[in-house]
Design a protein around this motif. Structure first.
Motif, mmCIF file in Angstrom:
data_model
loop_
_atom_site.group_PDB
_atom_site.id
_atom_site.type_symbol
_atom_site.label_atom_id
_atom_site.label_comp_id
_atom_site.label_asym_id
_atom_site.label_seq_id
_atom_site.Cartn_x
_atom_site.Cartn_y
_atom_site.Cartn_z
ATOM 1 N N VAL B 11 18.206 24.802 5.507
ATOM 2 C CA VAL B 11 19.216 24.115 4.693
ATOM 3 C C VAL B 11 20.620 24.673 4.964
ATOM 4 N N ALA B 12 20.763 25.990 4.847
ATOM 5 C CA ALA B 12 22.085 26.572 5.045
ATOM 6 C C ALA B 12 22.147 27.486 6.263
ATOM 7 N N MET B 14 20.684 30.268 6.409
ATOM 8 C CA MET B 14 20.685 31.650 5.894
ATOM 9 C C MET B 14 19.335 32.324 6.126
ATOM 10 N N SER B 15 18.287 31.711 5.556
ATOM 11 C CA SER B 15 16.997 32.396 5.642
ATOM 12 C C SER B 15 16.452 32.354 7.060
ATOM 13 N N LEU B 18 17.446 35.333 9.056
ATOM 14 C CA LEU B 18 16.596 36.527 8.879
ATOM 15 C C LEU B 18 15.508 36.540 9.940
ATOM 16 N N SER B 42 23.015 20.454 8.535
ATOM 17 C CA SER B 42 24.228 19.655 8.716
ATOM 18 C C SER B 42 24.974 20.047 9.995
ATOM 19 N N PRO B 60 10.104 25.600 6.953
ATOM 20 C CA PRO B 60 9.232 24.660 6.257
ATOM 21 C C PRO B 60 9.933 23.934 5.116
ATOM 22 N N GLN B 61 10.995 24.515 4.559
ATOM 23 C CA GLN B 61 11.690 23.851 3.444
ATOM 24 C C GLN B 61 12.431 22.593 3.878
ATOM 25 N N SER B 63 11.029 20.626 6.326
ATOM 26 C CA SER B 63 10.026 19.890 7.111
ATOM 27 C C SER B 63 10.161 18.385 6.914
ATOM 28 N N MET B 85 4.311 27.799 6.877
ATOM 29 C CA MET B 85 4.788 28.464 5.661
ATOM 30 C C MET B 85 4.447 29.948 5.666
ATOM 31 N N TYR B 88 6.570 31.881 8.117
ATOM 32 C CA TYR B 88 7.949 31.894 7.644
ATOM 33 C C TYR B 88 8.099 32.901 6.515
ATOM 34 N N GLY B 89 7.157 32.860 5.567
ATOM 35 C CA GLY B 89 7.211 33.764 4.425
ATOM 36 C C GLY B 89 7.112 35.221 4.834
ATOM 37 N N MET B 90 6.246 35.491 5.774
ATOM 38 C CA MET B 90 6.071 36.884 6.203
ATOM 39 C C MET B 90 7.102 37.281 7.243
ATOM 40 N N MET B 91 7.987 36.339 7.607
ATOM 41 C CA MET B 91 9.019 36.585 8.614
ATOM 42 C C MET B 91 8.381 37.191 9.869
#
Lengths: 435, 105
Positions: B11-12, B14-15, B18, B42, B60-61, B63, B85, B88-91
């Motif tokens: 989305v931004a 940001m994550s 990471l 964007s 995944p957010q 997707s 997911m 992604y969560g566990m990077m």
């Protein structure tokens, strides 16, 4: 049909409908446009902070007023032209999302269109006078600024949409023949659509001015903006939409799909109006703003998950959970929490979905009550959403330490609320491991 | 073979940034030469038009935007995949990098 079948069906339907709303092209363009202009409003927040919190610490009377010129000029270049900026930007974004090859053309038409619908005469108060006088030949900050934001959005969308549609009609393209350089003929391609759109807006506006003594800005503001804003930023409306967005994130889809389109535009208008009122020393009108939501409703990210992290550090007996919490704490301080949402995981984890959705509601209600009771100031400064909790509360309220106390209370309640659900979630995991 | 470029998108931005750091570390450790960067949805168009990108990975957010972004790639032969997911969560930089390298082959 099994119970699980119904639950799965609900998730599928809910996700599909939400995505349909979030992907609707005008709403998506709106979201893109806001992302593009956001730095300006954050700058406005900085100007307001310096002017109204920092300078008054050590300056007085005339010196203070002279220094405050600095921040006032920043407000002029940001909040006071918010509508003027958003119109071309949204035209540009819509054209881009429609894969139209000349988005700048759409932006120009949107900007021109917005100016066309502006009233030709204004009521103004002279600096040294007591009575308003009628003036012509001016644009007012109240029309092109924060109050005109929604008008800027609507006019920008309508003008660029019409422009794009008309540009695609082959019959009205001016063809100059093959010997004319392409750059020259391109400039003629958009000529008729531009004229048509601007002329149409001019005719509508002229009829409104002359026949009805009103203007499109006034009509859009009173008929569309205010009712929408009042519903979506009322306490129940706001909490309902926000919760729906957060629930969607619980199913793995980012909450911005819902909140970025239905909530952010109207909440941002509230934030900007608060900033403007605070900057000019007037009564601050709203409790619920975008920065109020960010500051009290998403500590550590959506779902106030910093509370879950702390609960995990204190009480979790499951190693992977503690590992995820360790991994997530630093980004969490900056309100970025995808690692917790997907790694813990919160997604599709029913016991944790409950506090994920309800903790923000509780925190927001606490903050709302604290504001109504006069315990803390209203939010008057737009701080970037990545500003860490406690610091953001202090800055957002124009340096009110009591907001930090409210955040600490909300945080504590949040941790206590997360604990039992975290325990249930761990029981489920342990049972699954046994089987 | 020239150095490949992997673009991550959320989305931004940001994550995903990471995860980019974790992937870069994994690439260094494995001696893989690769450019990796993160952007927002964007900013997708601009990056695609201005850089040569060999692989696109989505958080995944976002997707739900998979089809739309794939349309934007048009007939360019650029693989696009949504990160799982769990990874992604566990990077999990190592695993995501490995999958990206496989996609680009």
């Amino acid at each position: 049909m099994t119970h699980k079948g119904i639950w799965q069906q609900f998730i599928d339907h809910f996700t599909r409908i939400s995505i349909k709303i979030g992907n609707q092209i005008h709403l998506r363009s709106l979201r893109d446009a806001f992302a593009m202009v956001m730095p300006l409003f954050i700058l406005a927040g900085l100007g307001v902070l310096i002017n109204n919190v920092f300078f008054p610490l050590f300056l007085k009377s005339t010196t203070l007023i002279n220094f405050q010129t600095f921040g006032n000029l920043i407000v002029n270049g940001t909040l006071n032209i918010a509508g003027l900026i958003i119109a071309p930007v949204i035209g540009y974004c819509l054209a881009r999302n429609r894969h139209y090859k000349n988005p700048l053309g759409a932006a120009i038409v949107s900007l021109a269109g917005l100016i066309v619908v502006m009233p030709t005469t204004l009521q103004a108060l002279p600096v040294a006078g007591k009575h308003t006088v009628e003036i012509t030949g001016f644009l007012s900050y109240s029309n092109i600024g924060v109050t005109g934001m929604f008008a800027g959005i609507i006019v920008g969308l309508v003008a660029s949409e019409l422009f794009i549609k008309l540009s695609k009609i082959e019959k009205i393209k001016i063809n100059l023949g093959e010997n004319v350089p392409p750059a020259v003929s391109d400039s003629f391609l958009t000529l008729i659509p531009t004229i048509a759109v601007i002329a149409l807006l001019a005719i509508i506006s002229a009829i409104l001015f002359v026949g009805f003594h009103t203007d499109l800005i006034k009509l859009i503001t009173t008929i569309i903006q205010e009712p929408l804003r009042k519903v979506n930023t009322s306490l129940p409306g706001f909490l309902l939409i926000y919760t729906v967005g957060n629930l969607l994130f619980g199913f793995g889809i980012h909450q911005a799909v819902i909140n970025g389109t239905l909530l952010d535009p109207v909440l941002l208008i509230n934030t900007n109006k608060n900033m403007q009122a605070f900057a000019s020393g007037e009564h601050v009108p709203y409790i619920i703003t975008s920065v109020f939501r960010d500051t009290f409703g998403m500590m550590g990210g959506t779902g106030s998950t910093i509370c879950l992290l702390v609960a995990t550090f204190m009480f979790s007996r499951i190693k992977p959970s503690r590992e995820v919490a360790k991994l997530s704490i630093v980004p969490g301080i900056f309100n970025i929490n995808e690692p917790v949402i997907y790694g813990y995981p919160i997604v599709f984890n029913i016991p944790l979905l409950i506090p994920f959705v309800l903790t923000p509601v509780i925190s927001l209600l606490i903050a709302y009550a604290a504001t109504v009771l006069g315990f803390m100031n209203r939010t008057v400064v737009l701080v970037p959403w990545t500003t860490p909790p406690l610091i953001n509360g202090f800055l957002a309220t124009g340096g009110d330490w009591r907001a930090v106390v409210v955040q600490l209370i909300s945080f504590t309640v949040g941790v206590l609320f997360y604990i039992p659900f975290m325990k249930i979630s761990e029981q489920v995991i342990l049972r699954q491991q046994k089987n | 073979m020239s150095k490949k470029t992997i673009m991550l998108c959320c989305v931004a931005g940001m994550s995903t940034s990471l995860l980019v750091n974790k992937m870069k570390k994994a690439a260094d450790a494995a001696g893989i030469e690769v450019n990796i960067f993160a952007t927002s949805v964007s900013g997708f168009d601009e990056e695609i038009n201005s850089k040569k990108i060999d692989c696109v990975l989505l958080g995944p957010q976002v997707s739900y935007m998979e089809n739309e972004l794939r349309d934007k790639l048009g007939n360019q032969d650029i693989p696009l995949r949504v990160i799982s997911m769990a990874d992604y969560g566990m990077m999990n930089g190592q695993k995501v990098l490995k999958e990206a390298v496989e996609l680009m082959q």
